[in-house]
Write an enzyme that holds these catalytic residues in place. Sequence first.
Site, mmCIF file in Angstrom:
data_model
loop_
_atom_site.group_PDB
_atom_site.id
_atom_site.type_symbol
_atom_site.label_atom_id
_atom_site.label_comp_id
_atom_site.label_asym_id
_atom_site.label_seq_id
_atom_site.Cartn_x
_atom_site.Cartn_y
_atom_site.Cartn_z
ATOM 1 N N GLU A 198 -7.012 5.363 7.223
ATOM 2 C CA GLU A 198 -6.701 6.763 6.882
ATOM 3 C C GLU A 198 -7.871 7.395 6.132
ATOM 4 O O GLU A 198 -8.149 8.589 6.289
ATOM 5 C CB GLU A 198 -5.408 6.819 6.056
ATOM 6 C CG GLU A 198 -4.196 6.573 6.955
ATOM 7 C CD GLU A 198 -2.991 6.007 6.237
ATOM 8 O OE1 GLU A 198 -2.946 6.037 5.001
ATOM 9 O OE2 GLU A 198 -2.095 5.520 6.939
ATOM 10 N N SER A 256 2.869 -1.693 10.450
ATOM 11 C CA SER A 256 4.304 -1.764 10.725
ATOM 12 C C SER A 256 4.905 -3.143 10.434
ATOM 13 O O SER A 256 5.792 -3.603 11.154
ATOM 14 C CB SER A 256 4.605 -1.323 12.166
ATOM 15 O OG SER A 256 4.176 0.026 12.366
ATOM 16 N N HIS A 285 -9.699 1.787 4.285
ATOM 17 C CA HIS A 285 -8.453 1.974 5.034
ATOM 18 C C HIS A 285 -8.690 2.991 6.148
ATOM 19 O O HIS A 285 -9.419 3.966 5.964
ATOM 20 C CB HIS A 285 -7.328 2.447 4.099
ATOM 21 C CG HIS A 285 -5.992 2.402 4.758
ATOM 22 N ND1 HIS A 285 -5.574 3.389 5.628
ATOM 23 C CD2 HIS A 285 -4.997 1.483 4.723
ATOM 24 C CE1 HIS A 285 -4.371 3.061 6.087
ATOM 25 N NE2 HIS A 285 -4.005 1.915 5.542
ATOM 26 N N ASN A 304 0.865 -1.189 0.000
ATOM 27 C CA ASN A 304 0.000 0.000 0.000
ATOM 28 C C ASN A 304 0.896 1.233 0.000
ATOM 29 O O ASN A 304 1.419 1.625 1.037
ATOM 30 C CB ASN A 304 -0.905 -0.016 1.245
ATOM 31 C CG ASN A 304 -1.745 1.247 1.332
ATOM 32 O OD1 ASN A 304 -1.897 1.980 0.353
ATOM 33 N ND2 ASN A 304 -2.293 1.509 2.513
ATOM 34 N N GLY A 358 1.932 2.816 10.733
ATOM 35 C CA GLY A 358 2.900 3.894 10.584
ATOM 36 C C GLY A 358 3.529 4.332 11.893
ATOM 37 O O GLY A 358 4.165 5.380 11.966
HETATM 38 P P1 PGA Z 1 2.505 0.685 7.721
HETATM 39 O O1 PGA Z 1 1.077 0.892 6.997
HETATM 40 O O2 PGA Z 1 3.038 -0.641 7.233
HETATM 41 O O3 PGA Z 1 3.327 1.847 7.311
HETATM 42 O O4 PGA Z 1 2.228 0.655 9.197
HETATM 43 C C1 PGA Z 1 0.187 -0.164 6.812
HETATM 44 C C2 PGA Z 1 -1.073 0.318 6.165
HETATM 45 O O5 PGA Z 1 -1.516 1.437 6.462
HETATM 46 O O6 PGA Z 1 -1.674 -0.379 5.318
#
Ligand code: PGA
Length: 248
Positions: free
Chosen positions: A97, A211, A95, A10, A173
Amino acid sequence: MPRTPYIAANWKMHKTVAEAGEFVDALLPRIAATQSDVVICPPFTALTAVVERRYGTAVKVAAQNMHEAASGAFTGEVSAPMLVELDVEAVVLGHSERRQHFGETDEALARKVPAALAAGLEPILCVGESAEARDAEQTEAVLERQLVADLAAVEGGELGGVVIAYEPIWAIGTGRTATPEQAQEACAFIRDVLRERGAPAEEVRILYGGSVKPANAAELLGQPDIDGALVGGASLDPAEFAEIVAAA
Ligand code: PGA
């Protein structure tokens, strides 16, 4: 039959067309031997650059969002038929976000998931709890509420075509990964909820996201109910992402 591992990159709002092309050229030789489904989710503008390079390879391409209508007065939106025309095969929906920053609702997702399936796109539906919900021991309640709401308009039998990504918001993140036990427990719970909804639950791919890195991928992917990963930050570098693919 065992479920085929599903490893998705992603990219979020990263990579221009030129950068996307460089990434795919660097990735393909590194994953040539994989038996897994490898999925790249670029921004809309870079979809075609990735699609054109991956013909004849195991790589699938997913968009990061779509509107539920096929067309209409929805300035700034993109529809499922528009993605299908580009030979995009899948779409990330819900998602965290998008839920947090763009007001994505469960009601909209209840329309988007069947619209994606009807158009022939594989939905990658994201669910996950906040830190507060986990601390209040509400993780399962949140996951069940999201799954029931977002999949309300999908028949049980059709759920075999949906991929679910368990992404605890506190792990995205942040560098703070769910422990393999926490992630396994949540993914097993998601499978139970799908089974109760009449899904062919043993066929559904359930991913963990939050992460994921080369250093923790093998242990997470080794859990019985974790069938893959949705990788954000570590998917931006082809060598790092290829290491995660190799861990599956
Ligand atoms: P990340 O994001 O691996 O940077 O934690 C995962 C995601 O939002 O799909």
